[in-house]
Design a protein around this motif. Structure first.
Motif, PDB file in Angstrom:
ATOM      1  N   ILE A  11      14.047 -11.061   1.579  1.00 14.56           N
ATOM      2  CA  ILE A  11      13.756 -10.733   2.973  1.00 14.56           C
ATOM      3  C   ILE A  11      12.949 -11.884   3.571  1.00 14.56           C
ATOM      4  O   ILE A  11      11.950 -12.304   2.985  1.00 14.56           O
ATOM      5  CB  ILE A  11      12.936  -9.421   3.090  1.00 14.56           C
ATOM      6  CG1 ILE A  11      13.621  -8.277   2.343  1.00 14.56           C
ATOM      7  CG2 ILE A  11      12.671  -9.071   4.551  1.00 14.56           C
ATOM      8  CD1 ILE A  11      14.922  -7.841   2.918  1.00 14.56           C
ATOM      9  N   GLU A  12      13.369 -12.375   4.715  1.00  7.63           N
ATOM     10  CA  GLU A  12      12.628 -13.467   5.362  1.00  7.63           C
ATOM     11  C   GLU A  12      11.456 -12.889   6.135  1.00  7.63           C
ATOM     12  O   GLU A  12      11.592 -11.824   6.747  1.00  7.63           O
ATOM     13  CB  GLU A  12      13.543 -14.225   6.327  1.00  7.63           C
ATOM     14  CG  GLU A  12      14.630 -14.988   5.621  1.00  7.63           C
ATOM     15  CD  GLU A  12      15.650 -15.554   6.606  1.00  7.63           C
ATOM     16  OE1 GLU A  12      15.531 -15.280   7.819  1.00  7.63           O
ATOM     17  OE2 GLU A  12      16.542 -16.244   6.160  1.00  7.63           O
ATOM     18  N   PRO A  13      10.324 -13.591   6.187  1.00 14.04           N
ATOM     19  CA  PRO A  13       9.975 -14.771   5.400  1.00 14.04           C
ATOM     20  C   PRO A  13       9.183 -14.363   4.163  1.00 14.04           C
ATOM     21  O   PRO A  13       8.263 -13.601   4.264  1.00 14.04           O
ATOM     22  CB  PRO A  13       9.080 -15.552   6.374  1.00 14.04           C
ATOM     23  CG  PRO A  13       8.400 -14.487   7.194  1.00 14.04           C
ATOM     24  CD  PRO A  13       9.321 -13.294   7.224  1.00 14.04           C
ATOM     25  N   ARG A  14       9.573 -14.857   3.008  1.00  8.69           N
ATOM     26  CA  ARG A  14       8.883 -14.631   1.721  1.00  8.69           C
ATOM     27  C   ARG A  14       8.705 -13.147   1.438  1.00  8.69           C
ATOM     28  O   ARG A  14       7.649 -12.698   0.994  1.00  8.69           O
ATOM     29  CB  ARG A  14       7.503 -15.319   1.712  1.00  8.69           C
ATOM     30  CG  ARG A  14       7.529 -16.815   1.981  1.00  8.69           C
ATOM     31  CD  ARG A  14       6.143 -17.413   1.948  1.00  8.69           C
ATOM     32  NE  ARG A  14       5.228 -16.753   2.847  1.00  8.69           N
ATOM     33  CZ  ARG A  14       5.182 -16.947   4.151  1.00  8.69           C
ATOM     34  NH1 ARG A  14       6.011 -17.823   4.706  1.00  8.69           N
ATOM     35  NH2 ARG A  14       4.330 -16.295   4.904  1.00  8.69           N
ATOM     36  N   GLY A  15       9.723 -12.370   1.729  1.00  4.58           N
ATOM     37  CA  GLY A  15       9.571 -10.922   1.639  1.00  4.58           C
ATOM     38  C   GLY A  15      10.366 -10.298   0.508  1.00  4.58           C
ATOM     39  O   GLY A  15      11.325 -10.879  -0.014  1.00  4.58           O
ATOM     40  N   THR A  16       9.950  -9.088   0.126  1.00  5.10           N
ATOM     41  CA  THR A  16      10.647  -8.291  -0.875  1.00  5.10           C
ATOM     42  C   THR A  16      10.771  -6.870  -0.354  1.00  5.10           C
ATOM     43  O   THR A  16       9.766  -6.262   0.030  1.00  5.10           O
ATOM     44  CB  THR A  16       9.851  -8.264  -2.202  1.00  5.10           C
ATOM     45  OG1 THR A  16       9.642  -9.601  -2.639  1.00  5.10           O
ATOM     46  CG2 THR A  16      10.596  -7.491  -3.274  1.00  5.10           C
ATOM     47  N   PHE A  17      12.005  -6.365  -0.340  1.00  2.00           N
ATOM     48  CA  PHE A  17      12.209  -4.962   0.029  1.00  2.00           C
ATOM     49  C   PHE A  17      11.610  -4.093  -1.059  1.00  2.00           C
ATOM     50  O   PHE A  17      11.841  -4.324  -2.247  1.00  2.00           O
ATOM     51  CB  PHE A  17      13.703  -4.692   0.188  1.00  2.00           C
ATOM     52  CG  PHE A  17      14.027  -3.229   0.280  1.00  2.00           C
ATOM     53  CD1 PHE A  17      13.871  -2.545   1.472  1.00  2.00           C
ATOM     54  CD2 PHE A  17      14.458  -2.533  -0.837  1.00  2.00           C
ATOM     55  CE1 PHE A  17      14.138  -1.183   1.542  1.00  2.00           C
ATOM     56  CE2 PHE A  17      14.734  -1.184  -0.777  1.00  2.00           C
ATOM     57  CZ  PHE A  17      14.575  -0.510   0.419  1.00  2.00           C
ATOM     58  N   LYS A  18      10.821  -3.077  -0.672  1.00  2.00           N
ATOM     59  CA  LYS A  18      10.175  -2.215  -1.660  1.00  2.00           C
ATOM     60  C   LYS A  18      10.835  -0.835  -1.731  1.00  2.00           C
ATOM     61  O   LYS A  18      11.199  -0.379  -2.794  1.00  2.00           O
ATOM     62  CB  LYS A  18       8.681  -2.040  -1.326  1.00  2.00           C
ATOM     63  CG  LYS A  18       7.891  -3.337  -1.311  1.00  2.00           C
ATOM     64  CD  LYS A  18       7.837  -4.033  -2.652  1.00  2.00           C
ATOM     65  CE  LYS A  18       6.833  -3.401  -3.574  1.00  2.00           C
ATOM     66  NZ  LYS A  18       6.701  -4.178  -4.833  1.00  2.00           N
ATOM     67  N   LYS A  19      10.935  -0.174  -0.591  1.00  2.66           N
ATOM     68  CA  LYS A  19      11.533   1.165  -0.631  1.00  2.66           C
ATOM     69  C   LYS A  19      11.915   1.599   0.776  1.00  2.66           C
ATOM     70  O   LYS A  19      11.460   1.018   1.763  1.00  2.66           O
ATOM     71  CB  LYS A  19      10.560   2.181  -1.243  1.00  2.66           C
ATOM     72  CG  LYS A  19       9.268   2.350  -0.478  1.00  2.66           C
ATOM     73  CD  LYS A  19       8.365   3.352  -1.178  1.00  2.66           C
ATOM     74  CE  LYS A  19       7.017   3.471  -0.463  1.00  2.66           C
ATOM     75  NZ  LYS A  19       6.102   4.403  -1.102  1.00  2.66           N
ATOM     76  N   ALA A  20      12.756   2.608   0.837  1.00  2.00           N
ATOM     77  CA  ALA A  20      13.165   3.173   2.124  1.00  2.00           C
ATOM     78  C   ALA A  20      13.277   4.680   1.986  1.00  2.00           C
ATOM     79  O   ALA A  20      13.516   5.192   0.888  1.00  2.00           O
ATOM     80  CB  ALA A  20      14.499   2.573   2.570  1.00  2.00           C
ATOM     81  N   TRP A  21      13.078   5.358   3.073  1.00  2.00           N
ATOM     82  CA  TRP A  21      13.248   6.803   3.062  1.00  2.00           C
ATOM     83  C   TRP A  21      13.629   7.249   4.469  1.00  2.00           C
ATOM     84  O   TRP A  21      13.530   6.473   5.429  1.00  2.00           O
ATOM     85  CB  TRP A  21      11.992   7.506   2.558  1.00  2.00           C
ATOM     86  CG  TRP A  21      10.787   7.400   3.431  1.00  2.00           C
ATOM     87  CD1 TRP A  21      10.335   8.310   4.329  1.00  2.00           C
ATOM     88  CD2 TRP A  21       9.856   6.300   3.496  1.00  2.00           C
ATOM     89  NE1 TRP A  21       9.185   7.854   4.937  1.00  2.00           N
ATOM     90  CE2 TRP A  21       8.880   6.629   4.448  1.00  2.00           C
ATOM     91  CE3 TRP A  21       9.770   5.067   2.830  1.00  2.00           C
ATOM     92  CZ2 TRP A  21       7.820   5.774   4.760  1.00  2.00           C
ATOM     93  CZ3 TRP A  21       8.721   4.217   3.153  1.00  2.00           C
ATOM     94  CH2 TRP A  21       7.758   4.569   4.101  1.00  2.00           C
TER      95      TRP A  21
END
Lengths: 175, 144
Positions: free
Chosen positions: B99-109
């Motif tokens: 995920i930009e910038p320097r991102g990480t998807f963690k969770k969704a609900w």
């Protein structure tokens, strides 16, 4: 002590960093350091002063601070494949480590305080890890621990890019 | 890709959406009034917390609007089940970097999955459904 320059405005918390020195016998440079504090929102170095309070015969109260027992609580440390410090803590917990196995070296860096060449003020100090809770909560496997700082701080500077630590010059007085 | 691109891609990959869309993409900020169409609207991004290294946990809010068939109770029940299953599926999404910038998807609900309004005078014109989707992601600081 040379002239130090502080950054304008309030220093941000991320401008003070604590690193674990991975190999205590090797040079302190970037590749030998692991920053502590991922996912941590509060990590104070507590002064824990030793105090002495007395009232004299005239009724005057006297209060002295005779020393400090500085410590730092780290809560949480999430066990992660990307974080070697968390792996160290995990292994210390697994081994029920005691005595010298719990001694580690830490580097503290003030990014907001520079000397005239742009190096950051820093110090190294040994710390003893006191293990705390393991695997509490549901957000991953995390641990807590407290670092009890021991021995003298070795003050010096850190290069902004290589993070190479250079101790201050020590001058000895001839007796 | 941004978190918006990421969620759009993930929703497109949801097998049951593909069945409904027959290969079409999900619209962004727009939902075609004809059944069956889906539109993903971004409704804001907020900082949840920041650690002492400057790493941020952020939350992006979406509303997924879907115009579904609504001929009878059977189709409307199928639509409600679709929203329920989509919610379950979102909770199972794994962590993923990129995920930009320097991102990480963690969770969704998901939350508030509901029928909003009929799309025309006749119930057979379809019904607009809404489901709110929350995506949490982490943005790494630039480092020391």
């Amino acid at each position: 002590m040379g002239a130090w320059t502080y950054e304008n405005g309030d220093a941000k918390r991320k401008d003070f960093a604590v690193f674990w020195v991975k190999d205590q016998d090797a040079s302190i440079i970037k590749s030998n350091l692991m920053i502590i504090g991922r996912g941590v929102e509060d990590m104070a170095i507590s002064a824990n002063p030793e105090t002495s309070e007395k009232m004299d015969v005239l009724g005057n109260n006297n209060f002295d601070i005779t020393g400090y027992k500085k410590s730092m609580s780290v809560d949480p440390v999430k066990i992660s494949g990307d974080d070697e410090y968390s792996q160290l803590i995990d292994e210390l917990d697994e081994a029920d480590a005691t005595l010298s196995d719990l001694y580690q070296t830490y580097l503290c860096v003030k990014k907001y305080k520079k000397d005239d060449t742009g190096n950051f003020r820093a110090w190294t100090q040994q710390g003893v890890i006191e293990m705390g809770d393991f695997a509490a909560g549901l957000e991953g496997v995390s641990t807590t621990h407290t670092v009890h700082y021991v021995g003298e701080r070795v003050y010096g500077v850190v290069h902004p890019t290589t993070l190479k630590f250079t101790p201050d010059d020590i001058t000895y007085e001839e007796g | 890709m941004t978190i918006i691109d990421y969620m759009r891609q993930k929703l497109t990959e949801y097998p049951k959406i593909a069945e409904f869309l027959a290969g079409d993409d999900i619209h962004i900020d727009f939902t075609d009034p004809e059944p069956t169409n889906y539109g993903l609207s971004s409704t804001g991004d907020s900082l949840i917390k920041e650690d002492l290294l400057g790493n941020q946990t952020r939350q992006h809010n979406f509303a997924l609007y879907a115009v579904g068939q609504s001929f009878n109770d059977y189709t409307r029940l199928a639509n409600s089940n679709f929203l329920l299953e989509l919610g379950y599926w979102l909770e199972q999404l794994p962590e993923e970097s990129g995920i930009e910038p320097r991102g990480t998807f963690k969770k969704a609900w998901a939350a508030n999955a509901m029928a909003m309004q009929p799309m025309g005078e006749a119930i057979s014109d379809g019904v607009l459904y809404q489901i709110q989707i929350y995506a949490q992601y982490k943005v790494e600081s630039e480092g020391f």
